[in-house]
Design an enzyme around this catalytic site. Structure first.
Site, PDB file in Angstrom:
ATOM      1  N   GLY A   7      -8.023   6.234  -6.815  1.00 36.61           N
ATOM      2  CA  GLY A   7      -7.072   6.579  -7.875  1.00 36.61           C
ATOM      3  C   GLY A   7      -5.795   5.797  -7.675  1.00 36.61           C
ATOM      4  N   CYS A  53      -2.519   1.574  -9.142  1.00 42.07           N
ATOM      5  CA  CYS A  53      -2.885   0.148  -9.135  1.00 42.07           C
ATOM      6  C   CYS A  53      -4.335  -0.123  -9.502  1.00 42.07           C
ATOM      7  CB  CYS A  53      -2.587  -0.454  -7.755  1.00 42.07           C
ATOM      8  SG  CYS A  53      -0.816  -0.513  -7.370  1.00 42.07           S
ATOM      9  N   GLY A  90     -16.414   7.877  -0.382  1.00 41.11           N
ATOM     10  CA  GLY A  90     -15.586   9.051  -0.677  1.00 41.11           C
ATOM     11  C   GLY A  90     -15.795   9.522  -2.095  1.00 41.11           C
ATOM     12  N   PHE A 144     -11.912  -1.039   3.582  1.00 42.17           N
ATOM     13  CA  PHE A 144     -12.297  -0.575   2.253  1.00 42.17           C
ATOM     14  C   PHE A 144     -13.803  -0.410   2.109  1.00 42.17           C
ATOM     15  CE2 PHE A 144      -7.985  -1.847   1.602  1.00 42.17           C
ATOM     16  CZ  PHE A 144      -7.522  -1.041   0.587  1.00 42.17           C
ATOM     17  N   LYS A 151       0.859  -1.187   0.000  1.00 42.10           N
ATOM     18  CA  LYS A 151       0.000   0.000   0.000  1.00 42.10           C
ATOM     19  C   LYS A 151       0.893   1.234   0.000  1.00 42.10           C
ATOM     20  CE  LYS A 151      -2.142  -0.960   3.845  1.00 42.10           C
ATOM     21  NZ  LYS A 151      -1.552  -2.287   4.187  1.00 42.10           N
TER      22      LYS A 151
END
Length: 457
Positions: free
Chosen positions: A267, A270, A263, A259, A157
């Site tokens: 972007g 990945c 929002g 997750f 991440k």
């Protein structure tokens, strides 16, 4: 172990620095002389917390080196990691030109057995193409050199990549069941042994399954995001609070909380390209991945949600209006502007006549470069952007504030100062950082994502 990392971008540099930290002798190759010069002069070309210190420590210890010398890089590593970019092609498929160029270079210069590791995110079947490219170069040389191609996808991440690498939740490795593959299995087991001392974290599988696992993981996470965003948009209409809904469904252990945050769209490097690449792979086999097509469509629309909320509040013609934007990078703790939601919002506001002041704690230099490309066809729009020196400076005389990236520095601002600097106390919160009831109490008109029920009068 002697390790070569081909590519000093995000994945390659993190991988190389972390493997050096474990005591390996790492050679990092890149064809970009500018990147190598930055690294050899003590800097790093990307922003990632903890990475600069890690690189510096291992350079000083002599465990990591950086070069553009292709022949030396192939000679160095018994294990050759290919960690180059795989940008989306025009049709959405992954562009493998850099991966295959790296493979050809290995075939051109190798003299002993090599384990060739696909670390880049690549479509199913790429290992076969890498193998063919190496064999072609060996045949050209009249060599019968031995090698094995392994799939070892990354699960890093941005903003937490060093921690993710050093404390992985899983290590996926795909090897083939041949004599060469068994040698590769042994080498990879030795390399990753330090991560498996407490408990086994490695999942061994065939090469194609390993390649597929990376795409499947990113597609699932992207799906969860788009699913919640679509529910959030509905919540605005039916009078529900998406945050309450998130807690309600996330408490189910079959779903979990990760997750599920609504929002203004995902972007980065990945999710967008990996979803597209997986769709393209399916099309190559005559299949349509309808869920992923919807995931992508929802995300593209979600990037426009903040702009629509602003237009609904201030009107279609934003001439004479001035807005502040907090957060430009696609997520916190990175300067990555690829597919960032801020770009969609900025374009919407500028093309409707507004002027904008922007601020991001890290990505301002990269934002200036990216915006110059975004508005190359209309340079006059660039003149409507002011790059503020800090978050409060961005608010000066703005008609409203839009929050696009959830940096920690934005979570607890001085709201009295915010109100005093804005022409109107209006906030459009694209990441639901604040509680609507609190905003109402302190006199701020608040527009979140899927939380409109709490701001109705």
């Amino acid at each position: 172990m002697k390790i070569t990392i081909i590519g000093t971008g995000y994945v390659g540099l993190v991988t190389g620095a972390c493997l050096a930290e474990l005591g390996n002798d790492v050679f990092c190759l890149d064809v970009d002389q500018r990147k190598i010069d930055i690294l050899n002069n003590g800097g790093i070309p990307i922003h990632e917390p903890g990475l600069e210190e890690l690189v510096a420590r291992n350079r000083a210890a002599g465990r990591i080196q950086f070069s553009t010398d292709v022949a030396a890089s192939v000679a160095h590593g018994d294990v050759q990691f290919i960690a180059v970019g795989t940008p989306p092609d025009e049709d959405g498929s992954a562009d493998l030109q850099y991966v295959l160029a790296a493979a050809r270079n290995i075939g051109k210069y190798m003299t002993g057995f090599k384990v060739i590791v696909d670390k880049s995110t690549v479509p199913v079947g790429t290992a076969d193409k890498v193998s063919a490219a190496v064999k072609t170069e060996l045949a050209t040389r009249g060599s019968d050199g031995q090698f094995s191609v392994v799939s070892n996808p990354e699960f890093l991440k941005e903003g937490a990549a060093v921690e993710d690498f050093m404390r992985p939740d899983r290590i996926v490795i795909g090897c083939d069941d041949t004599p060469q593959g068994k040698i590769a299995h042994s080498q990879m087991k030795k390399l990753y042994a330090p991560f498996n001392r407490n408990h086994e974290r490695t999942f061994w599988m065939d090469v194609r399954s390993a390649e597929f696992t990376k795409y499947a993981a990113n597609a699932m996470l992207a799906t969860r995001i788009s699913f919640m965003n679509e529910l959030a948009n509905l919540a605005d209409h039916v009078g529900a609070d998406i945050e309450a809904v998130r807690h309600g469904i996330g408490s189910d252990p079959r779903i979990g909380h990760s997750f599920l945050y609504a929002g203004c769209g995902y972007g980065g490097s990945c999710f967008p390209k990996d979803v597209q690449a997986l769709e393209r792979t399916a099309q190559d086999y005559g299949l349509d991945l309808l869920v992923l097509q919807a995931v992508e469509a929802v995300n593209e629309q979600q990037k426009l949600v903040l702009g629509k909320k602003i237009v609904k509040r201030f009107g279609e013609d934003l001439s004479g209006k001035h807005f502040a934007i907090w957060g430009l990078a696609f997520k916190p703790n990175t300067d990555d502007m690829r597919a960032a939601s801020s770009r969609a919002l900025l374009g919407e506001l500028l093309r409707k006549g507004a002027t904008v002041a922007v601020y991001d704690p890290v990505s301002m230099p990269e934002a200036k470069r990216v915006f110059a490309l975004d508005f190359a066809d209309n340079p006059a729009l660039l003149e409507k952007i002011r790059f503020a020196s800090n978050s409060m400076d961005a608010l000066n005389q703005a008609d409203a504030l839009a929050i696009v990236t959830e940096w920690k520095a934005f979570r607890s601002p001085d709201f009295d100062k915010v109100k005093s600097l804005l022409n109107q106390p209006v906030i459009f919160d694209g990441r639901n950082l604040f509680e609507p009831a609190v905003m109402t109490e302190i006199g701020i008109e608040y527009h979140g994502i899927g939380r409109s029920v709490l701001t109705r009068t």
